[in-house]
Design a protein around this motif. Structure first.
Motif, short mmCIF file in Angstrom:
data_model
loop_
_atom_site.label_atom_id
_atom_site.label_comp_id
_atom_site.label_asym_id
_atom_site.label_seq_id
_atom_site.Cartn_x
_atom_site.Cartn_y
_atom_site.Cartn_z
N ILE A 145 0.97 -1.21 -0.07
CA ILE A 145 -0.12 -0.05 0.20
C ILE A 145 0.86 1.20 -0.10
O ILE A 145 1.76 1.36 1.09
CB ILE A 145 -1.05 0.03 1.28
CG1 ILE A 145 -2.02 -1.43 1.16
CG2 ILE A 145 -1.82 1.30 1.29
CD1 ILE A 145 -2.75 -1.33 2.38
N GLU A 146 0.85 2.03 -1.29
CA GLU A 146 1.74 3.12 -1.25
C GLU A 146 1.67 4.14 0.19
O GLU A 146 0.45 4.18 0.77
CB GLU A 146 1.31 4.06 -2.17
CG GLU A 146 -0.12 4.77 -2.28
CD GLU A 146 -0.09 6.15 -3.12
OE1 GLU A 146 1.13 6.72 -3.26
OE2 GLU A 146 -1.13 6.34 -3.66
N THR A 147 3.02 4.99 0.28
CA THR A 147 3.00 5.75 1.46
C THR A 147 3.47 6.99 0.78
O THR A 147 4.59 7.11 0.11
CB THR A 147 4.15 5.27 2.36
OG1 THR A 147 3.85 3.87 2.80
CG2 THR A 147 4.29 6.11 3.51
N ALA A 156 10.76 8.32 -4.63
CA ALA A 156 10.02 7.30 -5.14
C ALA A 156 10.03 6.05 -4.08
O ALA A 156 11.09 6.08 -3.17
CB ALA A 156 10.87 6.51 -6.33
N GLU A 157 8.89 5.35 -3.85
CA GLU A 157 9.09 4.23 -2.78
C GLU A 157 9.63 3.08 -3.40
O GLU A 157 9.17 2.56 -4.25
CB GLU A 157 7.33 4.13 -2.48
CG GLU A 157 7.18 3.28 -1.47
CD GLU A 157 5.71 3.21 -0.70
OE1 GLU A 157 5.60 2.66 0.10
OE2 GLU A 157 5.06 3.89 -1.26
N PRO A 158 10.52 2.37 -2.35
CA PRO A 158 11.26 1.12 -2.99
C PRO A 158 10.19 0.04 -3.01
O PRO A 158 9.49 -0.02 -1.87
CB PRO A 158 12.33 0.98 -1.87
CG PRO A 158 11.90 1.71 -0.63
CD PRO A 158 10.99 2.90 -1.35
N ILE A 159 10.35 -0.73 -4.01
CA ILE A 159 9.73 -2.22 -4.07
C ILE A 159 10.42 -3.27 -4.42
O ILE A 159 11.47 -3.13 -4.98
CB ILE A 159 8.04 -2.06 -4.93
CG1 ILE A 159 8.86 -1.69 -6.47
CG2 ILE A 159 7.41 -1.04 -4.67
CD1 ILE A 159 7.77 -1.89 -7.62
N ASN A 166 -0.48 -1.12 -4.35
CA ASN A 166 -2.12 -0.28 -4.19
C ASN A 166 -1.90 1.04 -4.24
O ASN A 166 -1.12 1.46 -3.15
CB ASN A 166 -2.88 -0.89 -3.14
CG ASN A 166 -3.17 -2.56 -3.25
OD1 ASN A 166 -4.23 -2.70 -3.79
ND2 ASN A 166 -2.44 -3.46 -2.51
N GLY A 167 -2.68 1.94 -5.07
CA GLY A 167 -2.20 3.25 -4.73
C GLY A 167 -3.49 4.15 -5.05
O GLY A 167 -4.67 3.55 -5.45
N ARG A 173 -2.89 16.69 -9.67
CA ARG A 173 -1.56 16.38 -10.08
C ARG A 173 -0.54 15.60 -9.00
O ARG A 173 0.79 15.66 -8.98
CB ARG A 173 -0.77 17.80 -10.08
CG ARG A 173 -1.54 18.70 -11.25
CD ARG A 173 -0.55 19.87 -11.54
NE ARG A 173 -1.12 20.73 -12.60
CZ ARG A 173 -0.61 21.82 -13.19
NH1 ARG A 173 0.41 22.25 -12.67
NH2 ARG A 173 -1.35 22.33 -14.20
N ASP A 174 -1.35 14.81 -8.33
CA ASP A 174 -0.55 13.79 -7.63
C ASP A 174 -0.17 12.62 -8.46
O ASP A 174 -0.82 12.19 -9.47
CB ASP A 174 -1.67 13.13 -6.66
CG ASP A 174 -0.85 12.23 -5.75
OD1 ASP A 174 0.33 12.16 -5.70
OD2 ASP A 174 -1.58 11.15 -5.21
N ALA A 175 1.16 12.37 -8.12
CA ALA A 175 1.78 11.04 -9.27
C ALA A 175 2.63 10.43 -8.14
O ALA A 175 3.04 10.88 -7.28
CB ALA A 175 2.66 11.74 -10.06
N ASP A 176 2.63 9.05 -8.54
CA ASP A 176 3.34 8.03 -7.77
C ASP A 176 4.41 7.22 -8.31
O ASP A 176 4.23 6.91 -9.40
CB ASP A 176 2.28 7.03 -7.05
CG ASP A 176 1.05 7.60 -6.29
OD1 ASP A 176 1.30 8.52 -5.75
OD2 ASP A 176 -0.17 6.89 -6.45
N TYR A 177 5.69 7.39 -7.46
CA TYR A 177 6.80 6.88 -8.00
C TYR A 177 7.18 5.81 -7.20
O TYR A 177 7.13 5.68 -6.17
CB TYR A 177 7.94 7.72 -8.22
CG TYR A 177 7.88 9.01 -9.27
CD1 TYR A 177 8.68 8.75 -10.43
CD2 TYR A 177 6.86 9.91 -8.93
CE1 TYR A 177 8.32 9.92 -11.44
CE2 TYR A 177 7.08 11.09 -9.98
CZ TYR A 177 7.53 10.98 -11.23
OH TYR A 177 7.77 12.11 -12.16
#
Length: 796
Positions: A145-147, A156-159, A166-167, A173-177
């Motif tokens: 689950i994204e933070t 950017a969140e490490p995976i 899940n995001g 203008r929210d963007a997830d990296y």
């Protein structure tokens, strides 16, 4: 010191003398029905417990939450409303466009280790309404689950692969990296689920190198959802970026992304087989920028129909069909009438438009007056093909034709009778011939003897009806094989006291509107039901079960698994217990005040319980920061002043007025002893026009410096008008973690104060932290004044 213009003061005096003025016309909110908006996360790994945020509109506390599927246990009643999370949107000029403010509720789902993979379906119901089902995906990959904040390359969140992300694209203008490692030669497959899980997100997905530069990844689509694949050319860090094409966002803009190093089954050739047989099928796999093929012997079910084949070795699945007829794959070349591929009837053929110029011809032999059902569709659903079908004679003369794009279902159907014995042809051509084509432009062509049959569909899997009333149920029928007879409808599982009328689809009709009636004594409930249709065909009774559409179907008509479900729900609603009303005459209030807006309820059927009034979840226009605070109407009362806070930060001269809606809910025990929750939306708007502020809190020093563990002095000033000479209580509103001070007071008639703030011991040097102060006072005995100021603290 600033002052209120004399013309405005005159208006205020006039309003005070004459009361409210300028009557407005009533205008209904877009909808007053209970609805679900999202669930987050939108899926989970089997064998886990997961906390979820359940989004809804017009859902009172005490709304019921239920899920259909094996191996699941859930929260049954929603009682705790959650504060919003995620990246906030930047401040924009308000518009007059309708807008929603869904609430999120706390829930929990437990998934057994042996729960079936794939979608299960959840819904909400209360005494006020019931919702159409939405999908929740049971997976077998580890879940993340994204933070927030992960909205830049640097954050950017490490995976770790494999993983299901899940995001939420929560704000504008929210963007997830997300950052992960690949070795040279390794590939990654990223499958996005958005439209297929009923999300409004139009996903913009990119694979980037470690510095944030775009990579030349291969991209295909499953319906409207993208799938990206890429093979790494070098060891290193790589990035996945997820955003919204339109840059808009909300808590409902949820998504899931399966990120793996395993090939994904793209499609199968052929796409089906004869029921009850075993045959070899080619599975086309996405792996990096290439397509690989593996062969599997697949056992096709005895019962004809679509089914999901899951390859345990590949950990991937594909939709296949078990047919009454034999299946084969198209053999090229067959691009014109002379080279047409021979089809022995009955037969189903999987074909492809391998290039933009490709078209496929098939020939068959049939006896005079034999009636054939010719069917062609893109398959699997969401593939790029848009087939058109033409039946010709031996000389190429057109005898019949159909287009997939003109069919509601996207399926070409031709019921055709041979005029003579002999050889005939079917030509399949893509709508975009000459411009589009490729190995994934798949279709299924079926040429079989016509067989009378029918299917039944409903637009939703939920049917709602109020106690003591009737509800219309629209049922549509698709007639197959020339069947034109009447169909008798019947519900299975209806509670006692429920009856159906107009329960027959007349001969030749393609739909009917049935009426479902319930007596006043039927308890409020949500009951699983089935709707069946029975018809006599060729001397035998044929029964079919109606299927209702769930919300997990994207704009292309594609879903995860099937777009409809057999299990319907009948939601019996309680009769209204009260009406919420107010005057739509304009009221005037200063920005930076809390205005007490008079409202009242009309109690019905002897209801005398407590009622709570709150902001409506759906509004006719942007609220521009206005807040409607909860107000309680106690038992025995029918009126209340609802606090409407108009912040001093509202835009000036953008909206001519604020047209606000309120809603109210109540808890009660019905005559059957059941605890119930009910909600109503106000029948009229709270009409507000704003005046300038009467006081403004200001920071004398816009920025100050402080050391960790020390203190810092902040000087504040009240810019007063003559309308507000009174005292104000001041508090440190934000941040709430570490910075502390005692609340303090600015006496009446005074304007300046210095406050000492204690600074936390652990802060990053150089950080710039905003402190927000809020001052509150009374303009008069009914109106509260609120003003805020901020000071930036730089950590040394």
């Amino acid at each position: 010191m600033f002052s209120v213009p004399r013309c405005v003061l005159f208006c205020v005096l006039l309003v005070g003398a004459l009361g409210t003025v300028d009557q407005a016309n009533a205008q209904a909110v877009p909808s007053k029905a209970l609805s679900s908006t999202h669930i987050f996360p939108a899926g989970a790994q089997r064998g886990t417990d997961v906390s979820v945020r359940i989004g809804a509109e017009c859902s009172p506390p005490g709304t019921n939450f239920s899920m259909t599927g094996e191996g699941l246990a859930t929260t049954s009643v929603l009682t705790e409303e959650l504060l919003p999370l995620g990246e906030p949107s930047p401040r924009r000029l308000p518009t007059l466009t309708a807008i929603s403010y869904p609430r999120e509720w706390d829930g929990n789902i437990s998934i057994a280790e042996d729960a079936p993979l794939g979608p299960v379906y959840w819904r909400l119901n209360s005494a006020f309404g019931g919702t159409t089902s939405r999908p929740f995906i049971v997976g077998d990959l580890p879940e993340l689950i994204e933070t927030e904040s992960n909205s830049t390359v640097q954050t950017a969140e490490p995976i770790t692969l494999p993983v299901t992300i899940n995001g939420q694209v929560s704000g504008e203008r929210d963007a997830d990296y997300f950052r992960f490692h690949l070795n040279a030669g390794e590939f990654v497959v990223c499958e996005v689920m958005a439209g297929r899980i009923a999300s409004p997100l139009d996903p913009l997905v990119e694979l980037l190198d470690g510095d944030g530069s775009p990579l030349a990844a291969r991209q295909i689509y499953v319906g409207s959802d993208p799938v990206l694949t890429y093979r790494a050319e070098a060891d290193g860090e790589y990035l996945l970026r997820v955003a919204n094409v339109t840059f808009h966002g909300s808590p409902a803009h949820v998504y899931r992304v399966d990120v793996t190093n395993q090939p994904r089954i793209h499609f199968a050739v052929p796409t089906g087989g004869q029921a009850g047989t075993t045959r070899e099928v080619e599975l086309n796999l996405l792996a990096g920028t290439e397509t690989h093929v593996v062969r599997r012997k697949i056992d096709f079910p005895e019962q004809p129909g679509e089914f999901v084949y899951r390859d345990t070795e590949l950990n991937s699945s594909v939709l296949l069909v078990a047919d009454d007829s034999p299946n084969s794959a198209e053999i090229e070349p067959n691009d014109d009438l002379p080279s047409a591929m021979l089809v022995t009837l009955p037969q189903t053929v999987t074909g492809r438009f391998l290039s933009a110029s490709d078209e496929d011809w098939f020939r068959f032999v049939v006896q005079k007056d034999n009636q054939l059902q010719i069917t062609c569709q893109a398959f699997p659903p969401g593939t790029a093909a848009m087939p058109n079908v033409t039946v010709t004679d031996d000389e190429g003369k057109t005898l019949a034709n159909a287009q997939s794009v003109t069919s509601e279902s996207g399926i070409c159907r031709i019921l055709w009778t041979a005029p003579i014995s002999g050889r005939f042809y079917v030509r399949i051509r893509d709508l975009r011939k000459g411009s589009r084509g490729g190995s994934d432009f798949l279709y299924r062509l079926s040429v079989v003897p016509a067989k009378s049959d029918f299917t039944l569909k409903l637009g939703s899997d939920n049917i709602s009806v109020v106690q003591g009333s009737k509800s219309k149920v629209d049922v549509s029928v698709e007639r197959l094989g020339g069947f034109n007879g009447s169909i008798d409808l019947a519900f299975e599982g209806l509670p006692d006291g429920c009856t159906i009328t107009s329960a027959q689809i007349p001969a030749g009709a393609n739909s009917v509107t049935a009426e479902l009636a319930v007596t006043e004594d039927v308890p409020v409930s949500s009951t699983p039901v089935r709707l069946t249709g029975r018809a006599e065909i060729d001397g035998h009774m044929l029964e079919r079960v109606a299927r209702g559409r769930h919300l997990g179907v994207d704009s292309e008509g594609v879903s995860i698994a099937w777009p409809t479900v057999e299990q319907l729900h009948l939601t019996v609603l309680h009769k209204p217990l009260f009406r919420l009303v107010c005057s739509e005459a304009y009221h005037y209030g200063h920005r930076g005040t809390v205005f007490p807006y008079p409202m009242e309820v009309e109690r019905l059927d002897g209801f005398d319980g407590k009622i709570i009034v709150q902001r409506a979840d759906r509004q006719n226009s942007d609220m521009d920061g206005i807040q409607i605070w909860n107000a309680v109407i106690p038992s025995g009362s029918s009126t209340v002043d609802v606090p409407i806070y108009m912040p001093e930060s509202m835009h000036i001269n953008v909206q001519p007025q604020s047209q606000l809606y309120s809603q109210a809910f109540a808890h009660f025990k019905d005559k059957h002893g059941q605890d119930q929750s009910i909600l109503v939306v106000a029948e009229k708007r709270n009409m507000m026009r704003t005046l300038p502020p009467v006081v403004k809190l200001q920071a004398v020093d816009q920025q100050v410096s402080a050391e960790c563990g020390g203190t810092v002095k902040c000087r504040l000033h009240l810019e007063r008008t003559s309308n507000f000479p009174g005292p104000m209580e001041v508090e440190l509103l934000e941040p709430t973690d570490g910075f502390t001070t005692e609340p303090f007071k600015i006496p009446g008639g005074e304007s300046d104060v210095q406050v000492e703030i204690r600074v936390p011991t652990k802060l990053e040097p150089g950080a710039l932290i905003p402190l927000v102060f809020r001052a509150r006072g009374d303009l008069d005995e009914r109106v509260e004044v609120i003003t805020e100021a901020s000071v930036a603290v730089r950590v040394e």
